[in-house]
Design a protein around this motif. Structure first.
Motif, short mmCIF file in Angstrom:
data_model
loop_
_atom_site.label_atom_id
_atom_site.label_comp_id
_atom_site.label_asym_id
_atom_site.label_seq_id
_atom_site.Cartn_x
_atom_site.Cartn_y
_atom_site.Cartn_z
N GLU A 168 9.18 15.40 18.08
CA GLU A 168 8.89 14.69 19.36
C GLU A 168 7.59 14.10 19.05
O GLU A 168 7.18 12.87 19.35
N LYS A 169 6.68 14.57 18.25
CA LYS A 169 5.25 14.13 18.23
C LYS A 169 5.39 12.89 17.31
O LYS A 169 4.65 11.92 17.03
N ILE A 170 6.29 12.74 16.09
CA ILE A 170 6.32 11.70 15.04
C ILE A 170 7.35 10.81 15.33
O ILE A 170 7.37 9.86 14.46
N ARG A 171 8.35 11.01 15.91
CA ARG A 171 9.61 9.95 15.85
C ARG A 171 9.40 8.72 16.48
O ARG A 171 9.81 7.77 16.28
N ASP A 172 8.28 8.78 17.66
CA ASP A 172 7.90 7.07 18.25
C ASP A 172 6.60 6.80 17.66
O ASP A 172 6.41 5.71 18.00
N SER A 173 6.20 7.37 16.64
CA SER A 173 5.06 6.88 15.68
C SER A 173 5.41 5.87 14.80
O SER A 173 6.28 6.06 14.15
N LEU A 174 4.76 4.63 14.92
CA LEU A 174 4.87 3.52 13.67
C LEU A 174 3.89 3.68 12.65
O LEU A 174 3.62 2.75 11.96
N TYR A 316 8.60 -1.09 10.11
CA TYR A 316 8.02 -1.70 11.08
C TYR A 316 6.65 -2.54 10.36
O TYR A 316 6.35 -3.87 10.77
N GLU A 317 6.01 -2.07 9.40
CA GLU A 317 4.94 -2.35 8.75
C GLU A 317 5.51 -3.68 8.04
O GLU A 317 4.92 -4.95 7.96
N ALA A 318 6.69 -3.68 7.39
CA ALA A 318 6.96 -4.77 6.60
C ALA A 318 7.55 -6.03 7.68
O ALA A 318 7.20 -6.95 7.50
N SER A 319 8.13 -5.60 8.88
CA SER A 319 8.22 -6.71 9.84
C SER A 319 7.23 -7.46 10.45
O SER A 319 7.02 -8.43 10.67
N GLN A 320 6.19 -6.45 10.52
CA GLN A 320 4.92 -7.07 11.06
C GLN A 320 4.35 -8.18 9.87
O GLN A 320 3.71 -9.05 10.41
N LYS A 324 3.59 -11.98 10.57
CA LYS A 324 2.24 -12.63 10.16
C LYS A 324 2.51 -13.94 9.34
O LYS A 324 2.03 -15.09 9.45
N GLU A 325 3.41 -13.72 8.36
CA GLU A 325 3.72 -14.79 7.10
C GLU A 325 4.41 -15.93 8.13
O GLU A 325 4.18 -17.14 7.82
N LEU A 326 5.49 -15.52 9.06
CA LEU A 326 6.13 -16.73 9.79
C LEU A 326 5.04 -17.27 10.88
O LEU A 326 5.17 -18.71 10.98
N GLU A 327 4.33 -16.67 11.19
CA GLU A 327 3.15 -17.20 12.27
C GLU A 327 2.41 -18.22 11.28
O GLU A 327 2.02 -19.28 11.71
N LYS A 328 2.02 -17.80 10.00
CA LYS A 328 1.20 -18.63 9.16
C LYS A 328 2.19 -19.86 8.85
O LYS A 328 1.47 -20.88 8.56
N LEU A 329 3.42 -19.74 8.51
CA LEU A 329 4.13 -20.72 7.92
C LEU A 329 4.46 -21.68 9.25
O LEU A 329 4.58 -22.98 9.07
N ASN A 330 4.33 -21.09 10.62
CA ASN A 330 4.55 -21.89 11.66
C ASN A 330 3.40 -22.70 11.85
O ASN A 330 3.19 -24.12 12.32
N ARG A 331 2.13 -22.22 11.54
CA ARG A 331 0.74 -22.96 11.85
C ARG A 331 0.96 -24.10 10.68
O ARG A 331 0.25 -25.12 11.16
N LEU A 332 1.27 -23.68 9.60
CA LEU A 332 1.23 -24.93 8.42
C LEU A 332 2.04 -25.98 8.73
O LEU A 332 1.73 -27.02 8.72
N LYS A 333 3.22 -25.72 9.39
CA LYS A 333 4.41 -26.48 9.70
C LYS A 333 3.79 -27.43 11.04
O LYS A 333 3.86 -28.74 10.89
#
Length: 565
Positions: A168-174, A316-320, A324-333
């Motif tokens: 219960e303590k660890i399953r919802d932690s990312l 979750y860390e990989a998705s984050q 961030k990479e997508l946000e960076k690419l969108n800013r560049l675009k």
């Protein structure tokens, strides 16, 4: 007097007779032996105690009046010891006084037989108390077995509750660090171990590094430094890892700096999962202690839940990182589109101005130079410049739309005036292309609260799209309708159907329906993309229907946008 008669069964009940009269002993000995009992006989209390402590007979026949230690004292001493307190004692007495009988029961006797002894009565009493003793022993065994089962079931339930608590303590932690911290601390507390470490493998499973460690703090002493392993790197070629890599837990005693510890290593992997092993849980206890089977099972269950939580945290860390990479690419675009749009706008504006000037000069100062061919060339230049200018405006609109949405302010719009003004700019084009225009506006339309410029851009783009894809003789329609939920504005055109496989793509940037422009107007491929985004900005919705020779775009503005006139 003892019996070693071979006729007596080896599992026969043993009866000890204690009487200071040899004649009584002989009679009772012969009687009981004839009934298959193993018989022991002594003449005083001292010998009775020795025999009882060493042989542990099943029943004792004890005379009360004896020299030295009498029967009462022998019985008291027998009942005072745990080894002999459960042996039934039947008193043999010639006395009939009630006080002696009462005292005999107080000393722990279970029955008495009065001398002279009646043999059948004695045998009946012996059989009764031997049966009661066996039943009592059987019940005690059953009770102990039930207690063990209850204890085992309770431990299993407690184990499941503990695993559930940790899960219960660890399953919802990312947060992977928080997961490692929770698992190590909880296992030390639950299993009362000295320390717990988590080591994780590298990608090639050649190295294992202790990434988190928790040591039980002693309130009287500082933490033991020789238990500290955080950051330690181990080579997986060590023999113990050959078993751990097979996902099998390992328990052994290890010596470290003059101290011995019992260690439990449990692999971290998902039970029933296809994923490989992530690392190991290490727990330490003093060398005299061992990890019981239930404890090992608990650690295995926690390790499995730990593996699931770690993988979730890493995903979750990989998705984050991807976000961030997508946000960076969108800013560049966006930066690129802004730069290129601004760079293109200036020369295109100059070209447009130059062509307008040229057209005026031809009309006023040099009319003799104007020819049909020259006029056609000028028209091509003008049309191309207008198209490119529109593309640039659309690109800039896409870049700034999100920013503008935050500052858009609503105003009251009278659709009875708003719609005809937009239609007026399309009348000549529709007539030139031999199309029919139908407008359906109810007499009493509520005032609409929305961003007028955005709504105008949406309607203009939909009408432009309808004109572009509608053939000669077909109909373009614009309809307004009021429902309980919304005000609906619909733009329809007949004679064309968007294939179902293309419908989900028409709002994509730079997408155009192939081979479906009868007038060969071309387009920027951004019009419907802008329409969809603008509709979202003003809080409306957009629906597309295309079937039975007709295509219809409907904008739905919720009622909270409406104010009755």
């Amino acid at each position: 007097m003892d019996s070693n008669n071979t006729n007596v069964k080896s599992n026969a009940d043993t009866i000890l007779i204690v009487d200071d009269h040899p004649s009584n002993l002989q009679v009772l000995f012969a009687l009981l032996e004839s009934y298959g009992f193993r018989v022991l006989a002594v003449q005083n209390g001292e010998n009775a105690l020795k025999i009882a402590n060493s042989i542990l007979p099943d029943l004792i026949l004890l005379d009360i009046l004896m020299p030295g230690i009498d029967g009462f004292e022998v019985c008291r001493l027998l009942k005072a010891k745990s080894e002999t307190q459960h042996i039934p004692v039947i008193f043999l007495t010639a006395l009939s006084e009630t006080v002696n009988k009462v005292k005999g029961f107080e000393m722990g006797g279970i029955d008495y037989v009065t001398k002279p002894i009646e043999h059948r009565e004695l045998l009946a009493r012996i059989q009764t108390h031997l049966t009661l003793k066996k039943m009592s022993f059987s019940l005690a065994c059953q009770n102990e077995k039930l207690q063990q089962e209850v204890y085992a079931r309770t431990r299993v339930e407690r184990q499941q509750a503990l695993v559930g608590k940790i899960t219960e303590k660890i399953r919802d932690s990312l947060d992977e660090t928080q997961i490692l911290q929770t698992v190590t601390e909880e296992l030390v507390k639950v299993l009362n171990t000295d320390s717990c470490q988590i080591e994780l493998y590298d990608e090639k499973l050649t190295m294992a590094t202790v990434v988190y460690e928790y040591i039980k703090e002693d309130s009287k002493e500082a933490p033991r430094e020789h238990l500290r392993y955080h950051g330690k790197v181990r080579q997986v070629i060590e023999p113990i890892y050959q078993q751990l890599l097979k996902k099998i837990p390992l328990q052994f005693v290890s010596t470290s700096l003059d101290s011995k510890y019992t260690k439990l290593a449990c692999p971290i992997f998902e039970n029933g999962g296809s994923k490989g092993i992530l690392g190991n849980l290490w727990l330490l206890k003093p060398s005299e202690a061992v990890f019981e089977e239930l404890e090992v099972q608990l650690v295995q269950q926690v390790a499995s839940q730990c593996a699931i939580a770690i993988r979730q945290a890493r995903l979750y860390e990989a998705s984050q990182q991807q976000v961030k990479e997508l946000e960076k690419l969108n800013r560049l675009k966006d930066d690129f589109l802004k730069t290129i749009s601004h760079e293109l706008r200036s020369p295109m504006s100059s070209m447009q101005l130059a062509m307008q000037t040229l057209e005026k000069l031809l009309q006023s100062d040099y009319p003799h130079y104007k020819s049909p061919k020259f006029a056609r060339v000028l028209e091509i230049f003008t049309s191309s410049a207008r198209r490119h200018n529109r593309l640039i405006e659309n690109l800039l609109m896409l870049c700034y739309l999100d920013v503008k949405s935050e500052v858009f302010t609503s105003e009251l719009i009278n659709l009875q005036i708003f719609i005809p003004e937009i239609i007026q700019s399309f009348s000549a084009r529709i007539q030139q292309q031999q199309q029919h225009l139908l407008i359906d506006l109810p007499e009493h339309l509520p005032l609409l609260s929305s961003h007028a410029a955005s709504l105008e851009h949406i309607v203009v783009e939909l009408l432009t799209n309808a004109c572009k894809y509608t053939g000669p003789g077909e109909t373009i329609g614009l309809q307004a309708r009021v429902t309980d939920q919304a005000i609906e504005l619909s733009v329809t055109n007949s004679g064309v159907v968007i294939p179902e496989k293309e419908q989900h793509r028409i709002f994509d940037q730079f997408y155009r329906i192939p081979d479906n422009d009868p007038w060969q107007h071309g387009g920027t491929g951004l019009g419907l993309t802008l329409v969809k985004k603008m509709v979202e900005v003003i809080g409306a919705s957009l629906e597309l229907e295309s079937y039975k020779g007709q295509t219809k775009f409907t904008i739905k503005l919720p009622n909270h946008h409406c104010t009755l006139s």
